[in-house]
Design a protein around this motif. Structure first.
Motif, PDB file in Angstrom:
ATOM      1  N   ALA A 206       4.961   8.596  12.129  1.00  0.00           N
ATOM      2  CA  ALA A 206       4.055   9.745  12.046  1.00  0.00           C
ATOM      3  C   ALA A 206       2.654   9.328  11.593  1.00  0.00           C
ATOM      4  CB  ALA A 206       4.640  10.772  11.087  1.00  0.00           C
ATOM      5  N   GLY A 207       2.478   8.041  11.306  1.00  0.00           N
ATOM      6  CA  GLY A 207       1.160   7.554  10.888  1.00  0.00           C
ATOM      7  C   GLY A 207       0.889   7.754   9.404  1.00  0.00           C
ATOM      8  N   ASP A 208       1.931   8.057   8.623  1.00  0.00           N
ATOM      9  CA  ASP A 208       1.726   8.304   7.189  1.00  0.00           C
ATOM     10  C   ASP A 208       1.772   7.040   6.340  1.00  0.00           C
ATOM     11  OD1 ASP A 208       1.421  10.970   7.584  1.00  0.00           O
ATOM     12  OD2 ASP A 208       3.523  11.483   7.193  1.00  0.00           O
ATOM     13  N   LEU A 209       2.276   5.966   6.875  1.00  0.00           N
ATOM     14  CA  LEU A 209       2.379   4.728   6.086  1.00  0.00           C
ATOM     15  C   LEU A 209       1.714   3.586   6.838  1.00  0.00           C
ATOM     16  CD1 LEU A 209       6.109   4.966   4.859  1.00  0.00           C
ATOM     17  CD2 LEU A 209       4.032   5.524   3.566  1.00  0.00           C
ATOM     18  N   ALA A 210       0.714   2.985   6.192  1.00  0.00           N
ATOM     19  CA  ALA A 210      -0.015   1.890   6.832  1.00  0.00           C
ATOM     20  C   ALA A 210       0.775   0.596   6.730  1.00  0.00           C
ATOM     21  CB  ALA A 210      -1.355   1.707   6.126  1.00  0.00           C
ATOM     22  N   GLU A 211       0.610  -0.243   7.730  1.00  0.00           N
ATOM     23  CA  GLU A 211       1.224  -1.579   7.649  1.00  0.00           C
ATOM     24  C   GLU A 211       0.355  -2.445   6.743  1.00  0.00           C
ATOM     25  OE1 GLU A 211       2.944  -3.743  11.175  1.00  0.00           O
ATOM     26  OE2 GLU A 211       1.297  -5.119  10.694  1.00  0.00           O
ATOM     27  N   ARG A 212       0.999  -3.179   5.863  1.00  0.00           N
ATOM     28  CA  ARG A 212       0.296  -4.100   4.967  1.00  0.00           C
ATOM     29  C   ARG A 212       1.036  -5.434   4.982  1.00  0.00           C
ATOM     30  NH1 ARG A 212      -2.791  -0.810   2.382  1.00  0.00           N
ATOM     31  NH2 ARG A 212      -2.140   1.209   1.608  1.00  0.00           N
ATOM     32  N   VAL A 213       0.416  -6.423   4.319  1.00  0.00           N
ATOM     33  CA  VAL A 213       1.166  -7.651   4.059  1.00  0.00           C
ATOM     34  C   VAL A 213       1.967  -7.379   2.789  1.00  0.00           C
ATOM     35  CG1 VAL A 213       1.004 -10.062   3.393  1.00  0.00           C
ATOM     36  CG2 VAL A 213      -0.564  -9.134   5.108  1.00  0.00           C
ATOM     37  N   VAL A 214       3.265  -7.455   2.888  1.00  0.00           N
ATOM     38  CA  VAL A 214       4.099  -7.191   1.711  1.00  0.00           C
ATOM     39  C   VAL A 214       5.043  -8.365   1.458  1.00  0.00           C
ATOM     40  CG1 VAL A 214       3.883  -4.679   1.930  1.00  0.00           C
ATOM     41  CG2 VAL A 214       5.831  -5.820   2.967  1.00  0.00           C
ATOM     42  N   HIS A 215       5.624  -8.361   0.267  1.00  0.00           N
ATOM     43  CA  HIS A 215       6.455  -9.495  -0.156  1.00  0.00           C
ATOM     44  C   HIS A 215       7.842  -9.429   0.489  1.00  0.00           C
ATOM     45  CE1 HIS A 215       9.080 -11.783  -2.882  1.00  0.00           C
ATOM     46  NE2 HIS A 215       8.015 -12.465  -3.251  1.00  0.00           N
ATOM     47  N   ASN A 216       8.417  -8.249   0.491  1.00  0.00           N
ATOM     48  CA  ASN A 216       9.716  -7.998   1.140  1.00  0.00           C
ATOM     49  C   ASN A 216      10.948  -8.445   0.367  1.00  0.00           C
ATOM     50  OD1 ASN A 216       9.215  -6.600   3.637  1.00  0.00           O
ATOM     51  ND2 ASN A 216       8.139  -8.433   4.306  1.00  0.00           N
ATOM     52  N   ASP A 217      10.765  -9.039  -0.805  1.00  0.00           N
ATOM     53  CA  ASP A 217      11.939  -9.459  -1.597  1.00  0.00           C
ATOM     54  C   ASP A 217      11.563  -9.390  -3.076  1.00  0.00           C
ATOM     55  OD1 ASP A 217      14.339 -10.473  -2.441  1.00  0.00           O
ATOM     56  OD2 ASP A 217      14.104 -12.450  -1.528  1.00  0.00           O
TER      57      ASP A 217
END
Ligand code: ADP
Ligand code: GN1
Ligand code: MG
Length: 367
Positions: A206-217
């Motif tokens: 829905a476009g409510d959450l931007a993609e970022r560089v994240v750690h994931n763990d």
């Protein structure tokens, strides 16, 4: 491979003195090794990457190198002192490569061991988990302006929770290890949360959450704490740093640090969200990310905690049903116990959801 020979392939100038397995990670093999460098003892970590989990070490190491270089540059710009304790330092191979492949095809890398730090598997206080949240949130913020192309997806679909649920369904149907019947209630509970599994994906679409560089763990033991002050110094375990959603990292920290029980606790009455720990994590997260955190992202934090807790429970359960092929275990049934803990935690997150949402809403707002 003899561990005493590993150092010969890296830019280490000392004489090998000894090594022993180290840490409690579920994926890679880590060894703490001591070298004598002109009368001074220097310690390094040699890590053997899990080849089945990370079949493309070139991409993993390229991501890590870019991320470390960027973090080092940002901390220098900010004038942060003693940066060698705050960013991992990779020791290159003698030929300059980031990893070495042994005769059996195993992949090795080496980090400088950061002295005077500790890691915890189980949270010890609200202050401690707030520190961890400041470190992981700060990590996400520093990576906002990582230059260059999109990072490699080192494990495709890593936090694709609906897909993880599908994998659980397939493991149930296959029943490869004959373990479905005794795990019936856990399987039913997890599979009944199919709607929750898709909650973050729907917000993203829905476009409510931007993609970022994240750690994931972002589990609690993936941050080094100062051994004397308890300050969170350095985010570690960067194999899964890749594009993703902010609430994934918040959620993974909550599932590991807002639960006062061990990850494989058998007394499930202890595997519940502790509101004080949750509140401390929220405070550290919101403080470290500041205005970076869009209202829609802030509004998705509790959902993130529930989704990632469900996902982790489903992953442990799937692995148990498949005969423990992914997560390292130290005793039979450990993955089922781990799954039960996550599912018990999920139940308590659901029960206290309104209270947790209010904590997020009020956080940082003066009374
Ligand atoms: P895994 O992927 O198996 O979890 P980690 O990279 O998290 O491996 O490392 C395992 C453990 O080793 C960590 O939990 C931490 O205790 C310790 N560790 C890792 N890197 C360092 C470092 N550079 N200095 C000190 N301790 C470290
Ligand atoms: C693994 O490597 P480690 O132990 O920090 C796993 C995480 C899980 C976690 C559960 C690459 O983390 O995704 O959440 O175990 N890492 C990978 O404790 O699968
Ligand atoms: Mg780890």
């Amino acid at each position: 491979m003899q561990i005493s020979k590993i150092g010969e392939h890296f830019d280490i100038r000392g004489a090998f003195r000894g090594a022993a397995p180290y840490g409690s990670g579920h994926i890679n093999e880590t060894f703490l090794a001591e070298y004598d460098e002109g009368g001074r003892t220097v310690r390094y970590l040699h890590q053997r990457l899990n080849r089945r989990v990370f079949p493309d070490p070139v991409s993993v190491m390229e991501n890590i190198r870019r991320v470390l270089e960027h973090l080092r540059r940002k901390l220098a710009q900010l004038g942060v002192a003693r940066r060698e304790r705050r960013v991992l330092e990779l020791i290159p191979c003698r030929d300059g490569a980031g990893f070495w492949r042994d005769e059996e095809g195993e992949v090795w890398r080496t980090y400088q061991f950061i002295e005077g730090t500790r890691c915890v598997d189980v949270p010890e206080s609200p202050g401690q988990v707030e520190q961890a949240a400041l470190a992981f949130g700060g990590f996400q913020k520093l990576l906002l302006d990582l230059p260059g192309s999109r990072l490699h997806e080192t494990i495709p679909h890593f936090h694709d929770t609906p897909r993880r649920m599908q994998a659980l369904g397939e493991a149930v149907a296959a029943d490869a290890a004959g373990r479905v019947v005794p795990a019936k209630s856990e399987i039913e509970f997890a599979l009944s949360r199919v709607d929750l599994a898709g909650a973050l994906a729907r917000l993203r679409a829905a476009g409510d959450l931007a993609e970022r560089v994240v750690h994931n763990d972002t589990k609690l033991n993936n941050v080094l704490l100062d051994g004397s002050t308890g300050e969170a110094l350095c985010v570690i375990d960067l194999d899964t740093v890749m594009p993703g959603l902010g609430p994934w990292d918040f959620g993974d920290l909550v599932r590991s640090a807002a639960n006062p029980s061990a990850e494989d606790e058998r007394d499930l009455s202890r595997a519940k969200v502790d509101p004080q720990l949750f509140s401390a994590i929220t405070k550290g997260w919101i403080e470290s990310l500041g205005s970076v955190l869009a209202p829609s992202e802030r509004g998705a934090l509790v959902t993130g905690a529930k989704v990632i807790t469900l996902e982790c429970g489903a992953r442990f359960l799937t692995d148990h049903l498949q005969g423990d092929a992914y997560f390292k275990i130290r005793r039979p049934g450990q993955n089922l116990d781990r799954a039960r803990v996550q599912l018990s935690l999920l139940r308590s997150l659901e029960e206290r959801e309104d209270e947790l949402e209010r904590m997020v809403e009020r956080c940082g707002v003066r009374p």
